[in-house]
Design a protein around this motif. Structure first.
Motif, PDB file in Angstrom:
ATOM      1  N   GLU A  57       0.852  -1.197   0.000  1.00 11.89           N
ATOM      2  CA  GLU A  57       0.000   0.000   0.000  1.00 11.89           C
ATOM      3  C   GLU A  57       0.890   1.251   0.000  1.00 11.89           C
ATOM      4  O   GLU A  57       1.877   1.316   0.738  1.00 11.89           O
ATOM      5  N   PRO A  58       0.554   2.246  -0.833  1.00 13.08           N
ATOM      6  CA  PRO A  58       1.402   3.451  -0.900  1.00 13.08           C
ATOM      7  C   PRO A  58       1.467   4.156   0.447  1.00 13.08           C
ATOM      8  O   PRO A  58       0.496   4.159   1.210  1.00 13.08           O
ATOM      9  N   GLU A  59       2.623   4.759   0.709  1.00 18.24           N
ATOM     10  CA  GLU A  59       2.833   5.427   1.981  1.00 18.24           C
ATOM     11  C   GLU A  59       3.271   6.869   1.780  1.00 18.24           C
ATOM     12  O   GLU A  59       3.847   7.216   0.751  1.00 18.24           O
ATOM     13  N   VAL A  60       3.024   7.651   2.791  1.00 18.39           N
ATOM     14  CA  VAL A  60       3.580   8.994   2.895  1.00 18.39           C
ATOM     15  C   VAL A  60       4.791   8.882   3.806  1.00 18.39           C
ATOM     16  O   VAL A  60       4.680   8.362   4.924  1.00 18.39           O
ATOM     17  N   THR A  61       5.938   9.342   3.334  1.00 18.60           N
ATOM     18  CA  THR A  61       7.187   9.200   4.079  1.00 18.60           C
ATOM     19  C   THR A  61       7.624  10.546   4.624  1.00 18.60           C
ATOM     20  O   THR A  61       7.702  11.530   3.876  1.00 18.60           O
ATOM     21  N   GLN A  62       7.904  10.570   5.927  1.00 14.76           N
ATOM     22  CA  GLN A  62       8.376  11.808   6.553  1.00 14.76           C
ATOM     23  C   GLN A  62       9.787  11.609   7.102  1.00 14.76           C
ATOM     24  O   GLN A  62      10.103  10.564   7.670  1.00 14.76           O
ATOM     25  N   THR A  63      10.607  12.636   6.921  1.00 16.28           N
ATOM     26  CA  THR A  63      11.950  12.626   7.490  1.00 16.28           C
ATOM     27  C   THR A  63      12.282  13.998   8.075  1.00 16.28           C
ATOM     28  O   THR A  63      11.796  15.023   7.571  1.00 16.28           O
ATOM     29  N   PRO A  64      13.082  14.058   9.129  1.00 12.97           N
ATOM     30  CA  PRO A  64      13.512  12.923   9.950  1.00 12.97           C
ATOM     31  C   PRO A  64      12.369  12.468  10.849  1.00 12.97           C
ATOM     32  O   PRO A  64      11.346  13.134  10.934  1.00 12.97           O
TER      33      PRO A  64
END
Lengths: 115, 115
Positions: B1-8
């Protein structure tokens, strides 16, 4: 403006107990209603949603019915498990109202389920 | 499933410093949001972004905050001169469309600690 009010927590239950978390809302338009869950150390995950009056959202044994007459969207589960321990947020989106497409959240309810 | 990626996932910064929080949206999503959650409080809307401009912002989103999508991929939140009260969990959310059938996907958040 739009607002969401949740029952105050925290809520502590024994495994297999019945869960109700109350949520009421105020909105100027015709909102969609959501329950999000936040497990420890994680982000917000959509649990269920309802987009119009009398819709019932359900997922993983959780249910909530959109009640326009009482402006409520109470979360229920018949038999909770230890793995359900998390913070639960009621939210609304009211694109036709004054809040645009944003989500408006309730205060969150911490649920702890003991074995 | 597509994700939203946050960094850091976690950033500690000194008061007065600038911070940039990054979010990689789901590729076919068009609407982007930042929310924050001060420890123990509700999730609050900061800003929404569409078609390379701010579409809505809250009263929290003052001149110290800015957002941009510099390379068509990352969606960033910049806090120009951090204050102690900026310490919070910051969530990015994205959405393909704003009609009722399209939900929000949240990232796991960036915990910002200002010391």
């Amino acid at each position: 403006g739009d607002s969401v009010t949740q029952m105050e927590g925290p809520v502590t239950l024994s495994e297999e107990a019945f869960l109700t978390i109350n949520c009421t809302y105020t909105a100027t338009g015709y909102p969609s209603l959501f329950w999000y869950v936040q497990y420890p150390g994680e982000g917000l995950q959509l649990l269920l949603k309802a987009t119009k009056a009398d819709d019932k959202g359900s997922n993983k044994g959780f249910e909530a019915t959109y009640r326009k007459e009482t402006t409520s969207f109470h979360l229920e589960k018949g038999s909770v498990q230890v793995s359900d321990s998390a913070v639960y947020f009621c939210a609304l989106s009211d694109p036709g109202g004054t809040s645009g497409s944003r989500l408006t959240f309730g205060e969150g309810t911490q649920l702890t389920v003991n074995p | 499933e597509p994700e939203v990626t946050q960094t850091p996932s976690h950033q500690v910064t000194q008061m007065g410093q600038e911070v940039i929080l990054r979010c990689v949206p789901i590729s076919n999503h068009l609407y982007f949001y930042w929310y924050r959650q001060i420890l123990g409080q509700k999730v609050e809307f900061l800003v929404s972004f569409y078609n390379n401009e701010i579409s809505e912002k809250s009263e929290i989103f003052d001149d110290q905050f800015s957002v941009e999508r510099p390379d068509g991929s990352n969606f960033t939140l910049k806090i120009r001169s951090t204050k102690l009260e900026d310490s919070a969990m910051y969530f990015c959310a994205t959405r393909r469309f704003t009609t009722k059938n399209y939900g929000y996907t949240f990232g796991s958040g960036t915990r910002l600690t200002v010391v």
